[in-house]
Design an enzyme around this catalytic site. Structure first.
Site, PDB file in Angstrom:
ATOM      1  N   ASP A   9     -20.748  -0.818   1.704  1.00 11.82           N
ATOM      2  CA  ASP A   9     -20.055  -1.732   2.611  1.00 11.82           C
ATOM      3  C   ASP A   9     -19.935  -3.075   1.898  1.00 11.82           C
ATOM      4  OD1 ASP A   9     -19.283  -3.507   4.565  1.00 11.82           O
ATOM      5  OD2 ASP A   9     -20.850  -2.955   5.987  1.00 11.82           O
ATOM      6  N   VAL A  32     -11.239  -2.880   6.244  1.00 12.19           N
ATOM      7  CA  VAL A  32     -12.175  -3.782   5.579  1.00 12.19           C
ATOM      8  C   VAL A  32     -11.995  -5.224   6.078  1.00 12.19           C
ATOM      9  CG1 VAL A  32     -10.747  -4.267   3.525  1.00 12.19           C
ATOM     10  CG2 VAL A  32     -13.231  -4.238   3.334  1.00 12.19           C
ATOM     11  N   ASP A  33     -10.777  -5.581   6.447  1.00 11.74           N
ATOM     12  CA  ASP A  33     -10.466  -6.908   6.986  1.00 11.74           C
ATOM     13  C   ASP A  33     -11.289  -7.154   8.257  1.00 11.74           C
ATOM     14  OD1 ASP A  33      -9.212  -9.310   7.413  1.00 11.74           O
ATOM     15  OD2 ASP A  33      -7.236  -8.468   7.832  1.00 11.74           O
ATOM     16  N   SER A 122      -5.103  -1.709  -0.489  1.00 17.13           N
ATOM     17  CA  SER A 122      -3.926  -0.897  -0.116  1.00 17.13           C
ATOM     18  C   SER A 122      -4.222   0.590   0.054  1.00 17.13           C
ATOM     19  CB  SER A 122      -2.766  -1.054  -1.113  1.00 17.13           C
ATOM     20  OG  SER A 122      -2.129  -2.310  -0.957  1.00 17.13           O
TER      21      SER A 122
HETATM   22  P1  ADP Z   1      -5.219  -1.754   3.367  1.00 18.46           P
HETATM   23  O1  ADP Z   1      -4.505  -2.204   4.618  1.00 18.46           O
HETATM   24  O2  ADP Z   1      -5.045  -2.701   2.217  1.00 18.46           O
HETATM   25  O3  ADP Z   1      -4.896  -0.331   3.032  1.00 18.46           O
HETATM   26  P2  ADP Z   1      -7.795  -0.988   4.582  1.00 18.46           P
HETATM   27  O4  ADP Z   1      -8.848  -1.909   5.077  1.00 18.46           O
HETATM   28  O5  ADP Z   1      -7.084  -0.139   5.585  1.00 18.46           O
HETATM   29  O6  ADP Z   1      -6.779  -1.905   3.729  1.00 18.46           O
HETATM   30  O7  ADP Z   1      -8.420  -0.022   3.479  1.00 18.46           O
HETATM   31  C1  ADP Z   1      -8.729  -0.414   2.161  1.00 18.46           C
HETATM   32  C2  ADP Z   1      -9.945   0.361   1.701  1.00 18.46           C
HETATM   33  O8  ADP Z   1     -11.125  -0.275   2.203  1.00 18.46           O
HETATM   34  C3  ADP Z   1     -10.013   1.809   2.211  1.00 18.46           C
HETATM   35  O9  ADP Z   1     -10.393   2.663   1.129  1.00 18.46           O
HETATM   36  C4  ADP Z   1     -11.119   1.759   3.270  1.00 18.46           C
HETATM   37  O10 ADP Z   1     -11.815   2.989   3.396  1.00 18.46           O
HETATM   38  C5  ADP Z   1     -12.024   0.703   2.679  1.00 18.46           C
HETATM   39  N1  ADP Z   1     -12.978   0.047   3.587  1.00 18.46           N
HETATM   40  C6  ADP Z   1     -12.976  -0.049   4.939  1.00 18.46           C
HETATM   41  N2  ADP Z   1     -14.053  -0.743   5.377  1.00 18.46           N
HETATM   42  C7  ADP Z   1     -14.759  -1.096   4.263  1.00 18.46           C
HETATM   43  C8  ADP Z   1     -15.978  -1.813   4.021  1.00 18.46           C
HETATM   44  N3  ADP Z   1     -16.696  -2.322   5.028  1.00 18.46           N
HETATM   45  N4  ADP Z   1     -16.397  -1.976   2.733  1.00 18.46           N
HETATM   46  C9  ADP Z   1     -15.680  -1.472   1.709  1.00 18.46           C
HETATM   47  N5  ADP Z   1     -14.525  -0.791   1.859  1.00 18.46           N
HETATM   48  C10 ADP Z   1     -14.068  -0.603   3.111  1.00 18.46           C
END
Ligand code: ADP
Length: 173
Positions: A9, A32-33, A122
């Site tokens: 994470d 992740v946002d 992305s």
């Molecule tokens: P985007 O809109 O740029 O595709 P996302 O957040 O949907 O961004 O996904 C980008 C990557 O981050 C994905 O591989 C997702 O599984 C991953 N992700 C989601 N939450 C976390 C986290 N807490 N830490 C690291 N990676 C994460």
């Protein structure tokens, strides 16, 4: 520069900056946002709101990056960058994605940061195939001029994603 692929994470990482895969509003979202905003606390949203819009609703156009403090995160800074939405690959997606990594590294260099962690920008809701995104990302990082962070982590959210990135690193390095 040392590039390491890890599973975890990103909000838990004790690095100088974590990178957020944000959207152009910079006002939070899913994936992740959302995790970063939850972990950083409400001051992060305030700091993002304070970033000027460059066009209505857009604080950070696709391929650019902005920096804020990390507030309640272990990381001192958050670098927000906006990756491209995957649209089949013929809409300059590789160039736009490469610029996200490059611009984030440039900001980190300007702030004299020694360590930075990236998510798989992305590769979630934006739909970029991770086999292709990882190669573009690794190439862009390796092509970054010296003087930026020495320690670069790619923080994948699953072991399967980390394996894809390790393959890319092995092939491109
Ligand atoms: P985007 O809109 O740029 O595709 P996302 O957040 O949907 O961004 O996904 C980008 C990557 O981050 C994905 O591989 C997702 O599984 C991953 N992700 C989601 N939450 C976390 C986290 N807490 N830490 C690291 N990676 C994460």
């Amino acid at each position: 520069m040392d590039i390491q692929i890890i599973t975890g994470d990103i909000t838990s990482l004790d690095v100088d900056a974590i990178v957020n895969a944000a959207n152009p509003t910079l006002l939070g979202g899913g994936g992740v946002d959302g995790a970063i905003h939850r972990a950083a606390g409400p001051r992060l949203l305030q700091a993002c709101r304070a970033i000027p819009e460059v066009s209505p609703g857009v604080r950070c156009p696709t391929r650019e990056a902005r920096i804020t403090l990390g507030f309640d995160l272990p990381a001192q800074y958050v670098i927000h960058t906006v990756g491209p939405v995957w649209n089949g690959g013929g809409s300059r997606e590789p160039d736009l994605l490469a610029r996200c990594y490059r611009q984030s590294m440039t900001l980190a260099m300007e702030y004299d940061l020694a360590s930075i962690a990236f998510p798989a920008i992305s590769c979630g809701v934006y739909g970029y195939p991770p086999e292709q995104a990882s190669r573009v990302a690794v190439r862009s990082l390796l092509d970054t001029p010296n003087g930026g962070p020495e320690r670069v982590l790619i923080c994948c959210f699953s072991d399967a994603m980390a394996d894809i990135w390790r393959n890319a690193l092995n092939d491109e390095a």
